[in-house]
Design a protein around this motif. Structure first.
Motif, PDB file in Angstrom:
ATOM      1  N   PRO A 124     -39.659  -0.798 -13.325  1.00 45.41           N
ATOM      2  CA  PRO A 124     -38.429  -0.452 -14.047  1.00 45.41           C
ATOM      3  C   PRO A 124     -37.284  -1.248 -13.433  1.00 45.41           C
ATOM      4  N   LEU A 125     -36.187  -1.355 -14.135  1.00 48.76           N
ATOM      5  CA  LEU A 125     -35.046  -2.087 -13.601  1.00 48.76           C
ATOM      6  C   LEU A 125     -33.772  -1.649 -14.298  1.00 48.76           C
ATOM      7  N   VAL A 126     -32.658  -2.026 -13.705  1.00 48.58           N
ATOM      8  CA  VAL A 126     -31.357  -1.741 -14.303  1.00 48.58           C
ATOM      9  C   VAL A 126     -30.896  -2.936 -15.128  1.00 48.58           C
ATOM     10  N   ALA A 127     -31.128  -4.155 -14.606  1.00 48.82           N
ATOM     11  CA  ALA A 127     -30.744  -5.371 -15.325  1.00 48.82           C
ATOM     12  C   ALA A 127     -31.649  -6.516 -14.888  1.00 48.82           C
ATOM     13  N   PHE A 128     -31.711  -7.557 -15.736  1.00 46.62           N
ATOM     14  CA  PHE A 128     -32.463  -8.757 -15.404  1.00 46.62           C
ATOM     15  C   PHE A 128     -31.707  -9.964 -15.938  1.00 46.62           C
ATOM     16  N   ASP A 129     -32.051 -11.145 -15.404  1.00 49.24           N
ATOM     17  CA  ASP A 129     -31.408 -12.354 -15.906  1.00 49.24           C
ATOM     18  C   ASP A 129     -32.454 -13.361 -16.382  1.00 49.24           C
ATOM     19  N   GLN A 130     -31.983 -14.501 -16.818  1.00 48.12           N
ATOM     20  CA  GLN A 130     -32.850 -15.511 -17.430  1.00 48.12           C
ATOM     21  C   GLN A 130     -33.699 -16.258 -16.414  1.00 48.12           C
ATOM     22  N   ARG A 131     -33.497 -16.004 -15.122  1.00 52.17           N
ATOM     23  CA  ARG A 131     -34.284 -16.667 -14.083  1.00 52.17           C
ATOM     24  C   ARG A 131     -35.331 -15.740 -13.474  1.00 52.17           C
ATOM     25  N   GLY A 132     -35.421 -14.515 -13.969  1.00 53.38           N
ATOM     26  CA  GLY A 132     -36.410 -13.581 -13.436  1.00 53.38           C
ATOM     27  C   GLY A 132     -35.906 -12.722 -12.302  1.00 53.38           C
ATOM     28  N   ASN A 133     -34.599 -12.727 -12.079  1.00 47.17           N
ATOM     29  CA  ASN A 133     -34.031 -11.836 -11.071  1.00 47.17           C
ATOM     30  C   ASN A 133     -33.893 -10.437 -11.658  1.00 47.17           C
ATOM     31  N   ARG A 134     -34.072  -9.453 -10.805  1.00 50.09           N
ATOM     32  CA  ARG A 134     -34.061  -8.057 -11.207  1.00 50.09           C
ATOM     33  C   ARG A 134     -33.042  -7.297 -10.383  1.00 50.09           C
ATOM     34  N   LEU A 135     -32.264  -6.475 -11.064  1.00 48.10           N
ATOM     35  CA  LEU A 135     -31.374  -5.541 -10.373  1.00 48.10           C
ATOM     36  C   LEU A 135     -32.013  -4.169 -10.495  1.00 48.10           C
ATOM     37  N   PRO A 169     -26.548 -12.748 -18.200  1.00 51.77           N
ATOM     38  CA  PRO A 169     -26.690 -14.200 -18.016  1.00 51.77           C
ATOM     39  C   PRO A 169     -27.166 -14.576 -16.611  1.00 51.77           C
ATOM     40  N   GLN A 170     -26.610 -13.906 -15.587  1.00 53.80           N
ATOM     41  CA  GLN A 170     -26.988 -14.244 -14.217  1.00 53.80           C
ATOM     42  C   GLN A 170     -26.733 -13.064 -13.303  1.00 53.80           C
ATOM     43  N   LEU A 171     -27.669 -12.835 -12.371  1.00 52.78           N
ATOM     44  CA  LEU A 171     -27.526 -11.790 -11.368  1.00 52.78           C
ATOM     45  C   LEU A 171     -27.493 -12.436  -9.989  1.00 52.78           C
ATOM     46  N   PRO A 172     -26.745 -11.847  -9.071  1.00 51.66           N
ATOM     47  CA  PRO A 172     -26.803 -12.365  -7.699  1.00 51.66           C
ATOM     48  C   PRO A 172     -28.179 -12.062  -7.113  1.00 51.66           C
ATOM     49  N   ALA A 173     -28.769 -13.034  -6.428  1.00 54.83           N
ATOM     50  CA  ALA A 173     -30.093 -12.852  -5.830  1.00 54.83           C
ATOM     51  C   ALA A 173     -29.989 -12.969  -4.318  1.00 54.83           C
ATOM     52  N   TRP A 176     -34.291 -11.563   0.130  1.00 54.46           N
ATOM     53  CA  TRP A 176     -35.405 -10.611   0.154  1.00 54.46           C
ATOM     54  C   TRP A 176     -35.833 -10.149  -1.239  1.00 54.46           C
ATOM     55  N   ASP A 177     -35.056 -10.467  -2.264  1.00 58.81           N
ATOM     56  CA  ASP A 177     -35.409 -10.068  -3.627  1.00 58.81           C
ATOM     57  C   ASP A 177     -36.710 -10.747  -4.053  1.00 58.81           C
ATOM     58  N   ILE A 178     -37.526 -10.005  -4.761  1.00 57.10           N
ATOM     59  CA  ILE A 178     -38.793 -10.520  -5.272  1.00 57.10           C
ATOM     60  C   ILE A 178     -38.580 -10.866  -6.748  1.00 57.10           C
ATOM     61  N   PRO A 179     -38.685 -12.153  -7.122  1.00 54.60           N
ATOM     62  CA  PRO A 179     -38.486 -12.511  -8.532  1.00 54.60           C
ATOM     63  C   PRO A 179     -39.648 -12.031  -9.398  1.00 54.60           C
ATOM     64  N   LEU A 180     -39.352 -11.785 -10.650  1.00 52.91           N
ATOM     65  CA  LEU A 180     -40.350 -11.317 -11.609  1.00 52.91           C
ATOM     66  C   LEU A 180     -41.151 -12.480 -12.179  1.00 52.91           C
ATOM     67  N   THR A 181     -42.378 -12.178 -12.584  1.00 49.69           N
ATOM     68  CA  THR A 181     -43.224 -13.136 -13.290  1.00 49.69           C
ATOM     69  C   THR A 181     -42.820 -13.185 -14.761  1.00 49.69           C
ATOM     70  N   ALA A 182     -42.448 -12.006 -15.288  1.00 47.29           N
ATOM     71  CA  ALA A 182     -42.117 -11.889 -16.712  1.00 47.29           C
ATOM     72  C   ALA A 182     -41.254 -10.655 -16.934  1.00 47.29           C
ATOM     73  N   ILE A 183     -40.676 -10.594 -18.113  1.00 43.01           N
ATOM     74  CA  ILE A 183     -39.939  -9.415 -18.573  1.00 43.01           C
ATOM     75  C   ILE A 183     -40.524  -9.009 -19.915  1.00 43.01           C
ATOM     76  N   ALA A 184     -40.757  -7.716 -20.088  1.00 35.28           N
ATOM     77  CA  ALA A 184     -41.176  -7.172 -21.380  1.00 35.28           C
ATOM     78  C   ALA A 184     -40.097  -6.206 -21.853  1.00 35.28           C
ATOM     79  N   THR A 185     -39.586  -6.473 -23.048  1.00 38.36           N
ATOM     80  CA  THR A 185     -38.632  -5.559 -23.671  1.00 38.36           C
ATOM     81  C   THR A 185     -39.235  -5.082 -24.985  1.00 38.36           C
ATOM     82  N   GLU A 186     -38.465  -4.315 -25.729  1.00 39.15           N
ATOM     83  CA  GLU A 186     -38.934  -3.865 -27.041  1.00 39.15           C
ATOM     84  C   GLU A 186     -38.998  -5.014 -28.041  1.00 39.15           C
ATOM     85  N   ALA A 187     -38.383  -6.155 -27.688  1.00 39.37           N
ATOM     86  CA  ALA A 187     -38.284  -7.263 -28.643  1.00 39.37           C
ATOM     87  C   ALA A 187     -38.997  -8.537 -28.216  1.00 39.37           C
ATOM     88  N   ALA A 188     -39.250  -8.718 -26.928  1.00 43.98           N
ATOM     89  CA  ALA A 188     -39.790 -10.015 -26.486  1.00 43.98           C
ATOM     90  C   ALA A 188     -40.521  -9.899 -25.156  1.00 43.98           C
TER      91      ALA A 188
END
Length: 192
Positions: A124-135, A169-173, A176-188
């Motif tokens: 789960p996450l609060v926010a994500f960006d186009q580079r795979g960063n997760r908040l 658009p962009q999250l501070p990384a 120690w943050d672990i980038p995501l392999t992918a994001i799944a939403t209800e649309a993509a």
């Protein structure tokens, strides 16, 4: 906005979604994940039970179980403070509420799995960006548990699950943050 302000804004938006919108998004999440051959090929998948308005993967859990896959849920590790353990989940699992009020399998009775040897871990996450960063929520549980992702060796796919509106658009990384392999939403489904 800083991370704290972003968390507050997006969490409020999630919580204010109608039941109909949440149910529609849950069906969309299942449809999106079914389109990923890597996800569908996995035998041992970690998911989560939704909390605080998160997109609900329960339909995904049910679908995987019907397909004969093993589903695991994160559990607050009772001995390794700040870490998660992954325990097998079925409809008959003994459940209890953790200190945050989130339902999880009882650590004492479940089959444990090392995160390194899971096929996919859906977070789960609060926010994500186009580079795979997760908040995330700010506790660092997933980052500490998945720190092995910075080392060589077998690694699961890390798939963030979110509503489409949680993309920024962009999250501070941080280092120690672990980038995501992918994001799944209800649309993509987006690979990074």
């Amino acid at each position: 906005m800083n991370k704290s302000e972003l968390r507050k804004l997006i969490r409020n938006k999630r919580r204010n979604l109608s039941l109909r919108r949440r149910q529609s998004a849950a069906r969309g999440l299942l449809s999106t994940l079914r389109q990923s051959s890597q996800f569908m090929a996995g035998k041992r998948v970690a998911l989560y039970l939704s909390n605080d308005g998160e997109i609900d993967p329960q339909l995904v859990c049910d679908d995987l179980e019907q397909r004969g896959k093993q589903v695991f849920l994160p559990v607050l590790h009772p001995l390794r403070k700040g870490h998660l353990s992954f325990i097998r989940y079925t409809r008959n699992s003994r459940m209890k509420r953790n200190r945050y009020g989130i339902s999880e399998p009882d650590f004492r009775f479940g089959q444990h799995a090392n995160a390194r040897y899971l096929s996919s871990v859906c977070l789960p996450l609060v926010a994500f960006d186009q580079r795979g960063n997760r908040l995330g929520m700010g506790g660092g549980y997933y980052d500490r548990t998945l720190e092995f992702m910075h080392q060589p060796g077998h690694k699961p796919a890390l798939i963030g699950c979110a509503y489409e509106f949680q993309q920024l658009p962009q999250l501070p990384a941080e280092a120690w943050d672990i980038p995501l392999t992918a994001i799944a939403t209800e649309a993509a489904f987006r690979r990074f």
